[in-house]
Scaffold this motif. Structure first.
Motif, short mmCIF file in Angstrom:
data_model
loop_
_atom_site.label_atom_id
_atom_site.label_comp_id
_atom_site.label_asym_id
_atom_site.label_seq_id
_atom_site.Cartn_x
_atom_site.Cartn_y
_atom_site.Cartn_z
N GLN A 268 0.83 -1.20 0.00
CA GLN A 268 0.00 0.00 0.00
C GLN A 268 0.87 1.26 0.00
O GLN A 268 0.59 2.21 -0.75
CB GLN A 268 -0.91 0.02 1.23
N ALA A 269 1.93 1.27 0.80
CA ALA A 269 2.83 2.42 0.83
C ALA A 269 3.49 2.63 -0.51
O ALA A 269 3.66 3.78 -0.97
CB ALA A 269 3.88 2.24 1.93
N ALA A 270 3.88 1.55 -1.18
CA ALA A 270 4.49 1.67 -2.51
C ALA A 270 3.48 2.21 -3.51
O ALA A 270 3.83 3.04 -4.38
CB ALA A 270 5.02 0.31 -2.97
N PHE A 271 2.22 1.77 -3.41
CA PHE A 271 1.19 2.29 -4.30
C PHE A 271 0.96 3.78 -4.05
O PHE A 271 0.77 4.56 -5.01
CB PHE A 271 -0.12 1.52 -4.11
N ASP A 272 0.96 4.18 -2.80
CA ASP A 272 0.78 5.60 -2.48
C ASP A 272 1.91 6.44 -3.08
O ASP A 272 1.68 7.55 -3.57
CB ASP A 272 0.72 5.81 -0.97
N ARG A 273 3.14 5.92 -3.04
CA ARG A 273 4.26 6.66 -3.64
C ARG A 273 4.11 6.72 -5.16
O ARG A 273 4.41 7.75 -5.78
CB ARG A 273 5.59 6.01 -3.25
N PHE A 274 3.64 5.65 -5.74
CA PHE A 274 3.35 5.68 -7.18
C PHE A 274 2.27 6.71 -7.50
O PHE A 274 2.40 7.49 -8.46
CB PHE A 274 2.90 4.29 -7.66
N ALA A 275 1.21 6.72 -6.71
CA ALA A 275 0.10 7.64 -6.97
C ALA A 275 0.55 9.09 -6.86
O ALA A 275 0.13 9.95 -7.64
CB ALA A 275 -1.05 7.35 -6.01
N ALA A 276 1.41 9.39 -5.89
CA ALA A 276 1.93 10.74 -5.74
C ALA A 276 2.78 11.12 -6.95
O ALA A 276 2.69 12.25 -7.48
CB ALA A 276 2.74 10.86 -4.46
N HIS A 277 3.61 10.21 -7.41
CA HIS A 277 4.43 10.46 -8.59
C HIS A 277 3.55 10.64 -9.83
O HIS A 277 3.78 11.55 -10.64
CB HIS A 277 5.39 9.29 -8.81
N CYS A 278 2.56 9.77 -9.96
CA CYS A 278 1.66 9.83 -11.11
C CYS A 278 0.96 11.19 -11.18
O CYS A 278 0.90 11.82 -12.23
CB CYS A 278 0.65 8.70 -11.02
#
Length: 517
Positions: A268-278
């Protein structure tokens, strides 16, 4: 209880799909070309001296130690191993408590060292993760990842117990079915083998292998689940530890349920970092303006797919669970998986087209779990996990654990929560709640952890170092996204290779900067 989908596999983060995505960027430094079907390195013309060890493992009869010699010959399978590789079969006791009893065949594969004979250190045994991953298939697939080490080592891998050609477990609808149809099917088709395929048994096979390869000490490179195998070996045979690398380390202090929670929080934390980058960097980002909006959009997508899965080509469909696993596979690739993930989610969210996300998961080796598997990896993964873990919770705890996993991640929790039922109804007791890995007196072991690892979270590497014991575990930290950092992070690669060539560990607290720096 019906079949519950598995706890997420702790296999290597560098599958073929990784290199398809990042190959253009890395081919200039020679890191990945061989993974894309380049011929294997040539062999040295210098006459070869075979090594002989003087310390056979205690227990097995002499017929399996001093009386056994590995007969290497050209591999007949997999097709990728027919050029440049040798294969052999090692006889080992089925039950090391009764070493003179029934034996099993352990499938081995080798690529001989290409450097000068006088510089050869010995064999480097590789485990690519899982559990349930075939080393016989994996070595040709991943050879170029370790190509710089061929000047000093023979590269050797094997099919662990229960996997591939080594007493493969069968848990499908029939005895010849490689799929997974639940615990009862495992008991019916492989019940006689299930008590003997856990990690501690495979670790004992490793020591017999070490001796037959001619090495006084084991030199070993384990990735993800392979770190558990290497650490258990170090516990059982501390005086036989040579140069051990544990990369993308599991956490030996967590039981199976605790691992579920830690893992789902990390993904989930990795997805959140992806979402912020996206949101910040990708035009028309499919997950919106940041992690909170991404969570809402993924929830709406999951609700939609529960009602009607999305077409994914070749007659397949993607449901909400398939999407969760496929997204996590992209996150395993680190930042190199972010752009393909954004494109695949855009196709799915905006056009109900599941083909890009499904194809990406297939390329990474994690096809739709509803499809017919190409090998017995899922059955083996379940059987090995349940052989290792003694947790057999009742319904009250299962309900509590399921709710705990769901609450730990709004995007992935519902999918991951089914893993708490993995060993429910398993026909045999597991070995321990957590593995024994303390290895007092062993040579230094290099433990590598990535701070952004979504599959084996970074705290596990720190815990592994402490659990190995004072003066044994040495931590190398990589500030990287993704599952596994060797060889993508140049600092990690150079540090690990130096250790394997010289035996010198890096200073305590060494940090390699990367995508998260």
């Amino acid at each position: 209880m019906g079949d519950a989908y598995l706890i997420r596999s702790r296999s290597t983060g560098f599958s073929t799909g990784v290199w398809i995505i990042v190959g253009a960027a890395l081919v200039a430094i020679g890191a990945v070309g061989g993974w894309l079907q380049r011929d294997a390195p040539g062999r040295s013309a210098e006459p070869r001296t075979e090594f002989t060890a003087s310390n056979p493992p205690a227990g097995p009869p002499t017929a399996l130690t001093t009386g056994q010699h590995l007969q290497w010959s050209r591999c007949t399978s997999p097709p990728t191993a027919r050029r440049g590789y040798d294969c052999a079969t090692m006889k080992a006791p089925l039950d090391y408590r009764k070493p003179a009893g029934r034996t099993i065949d352990v499938a081995l594969i080798r690529h001989k060292a290409t450097g000068p004979n006088a510089r050869r250190i010995g064999s480097l045994v590789l485990n690519f993760g899982g559990p349930g991953v075939s080393g016989v298939s994996g070595l040709p697939e991943h050879l170029n990842q370790y190509k710089p080490l061929l000047d000093r080592y023979d590269l050797v891998s094997f099919d662990p117990r229960g996997v591939g050609a080594t007493i493969p477990v069968r848990c499908g609808k029939t005895a010849n079915d490689t799929g997974y149809d639940g615990a009862d099917a495992c008991a019916e088709h492989s019940g006689a083998l299930l008590p003997y395929i856990g990690t501690s048994h495979t670790a004992r096979d490793l020591d017999l292998m070490r001796y037959l390869l001619g090495d006084e000490r084991l030199h070993y490179f384990g990735v993800s689940y392979g770190t558990a195998l290497g650490a258990v070996y170090a516990h059982l045979y501390p005086s036989h530890v040579g140069r051990l690398v544990l990369e993308a380390s599991v956490d030996p202090t967590e039981d199976l349920d605790e691992e579920q929670v830690s893992q789902v929080k990390a993904v989930q934390a990795a997805f959140d970092r992806f979402a912020a980058h996206c949101a910040a960097r990708i035009r028309n980002c499919p997950t919106g303006d940041g992690p909170e909006e991404a969570t809402r959009r993924m929830a709406r997508l999951a609700d939609r797919l529960k009602k009607k899965p999305a077409p994914a080509g070749d007659g397949r469909n993607l449901d909400a669970d398939d999407v969760a696993y496929a997204v996590a596979d992209h996150l395993d690739l680190g930042t190199d998986g972010w752009s393909p993930l954004a494109k695949a989610l855009a196709a799915l969210i905006d056009h109900n087209d599941g083909r890009p996300l499904s194809k990406g998961a297939d390329d990474m080796g994690s096809a739709d779990h509803a499809a017919i598997p190409r090998d017995n990896s899922r059955a083996a993964r379940t059987a090995i996990t349940c052989a290792d873990s003694s947790l057999r919770p009742g319904f009250e705890r299962l309900d509590r654990d399921e709710a705990r996993v769901k609450a730990a991640s709004p995007v992935f929790g519902a999918t991951w929560s089914t893993g708490v039922y993995l060993c429910y109804g398993w026909p045999f007791d597991g070995e321990r709640t957590t593995p024994q890995v303390n290895a007092d007196g062993a040579a230094p072991v290099l433990v590598v952890g990535g701070t952004g690892d979504p599959t084996t979270p970074y705290p596990g590497a720190r815990h592994m170092v402490r659990a190995l014991g004072d003066g044994v575990g040495v931590l190398l930290t990589a500030e990287e996204e993704g599952h596994g950092t060797y060889p993508l992070n140049r600092c990690v690669m150079e540090t690990v290779d130096r250790y394997l060539r010289t035996g010198r560990t890096p200073p305590s607290g060494t940090v390699c900067r990367g995508s998260m720096s």
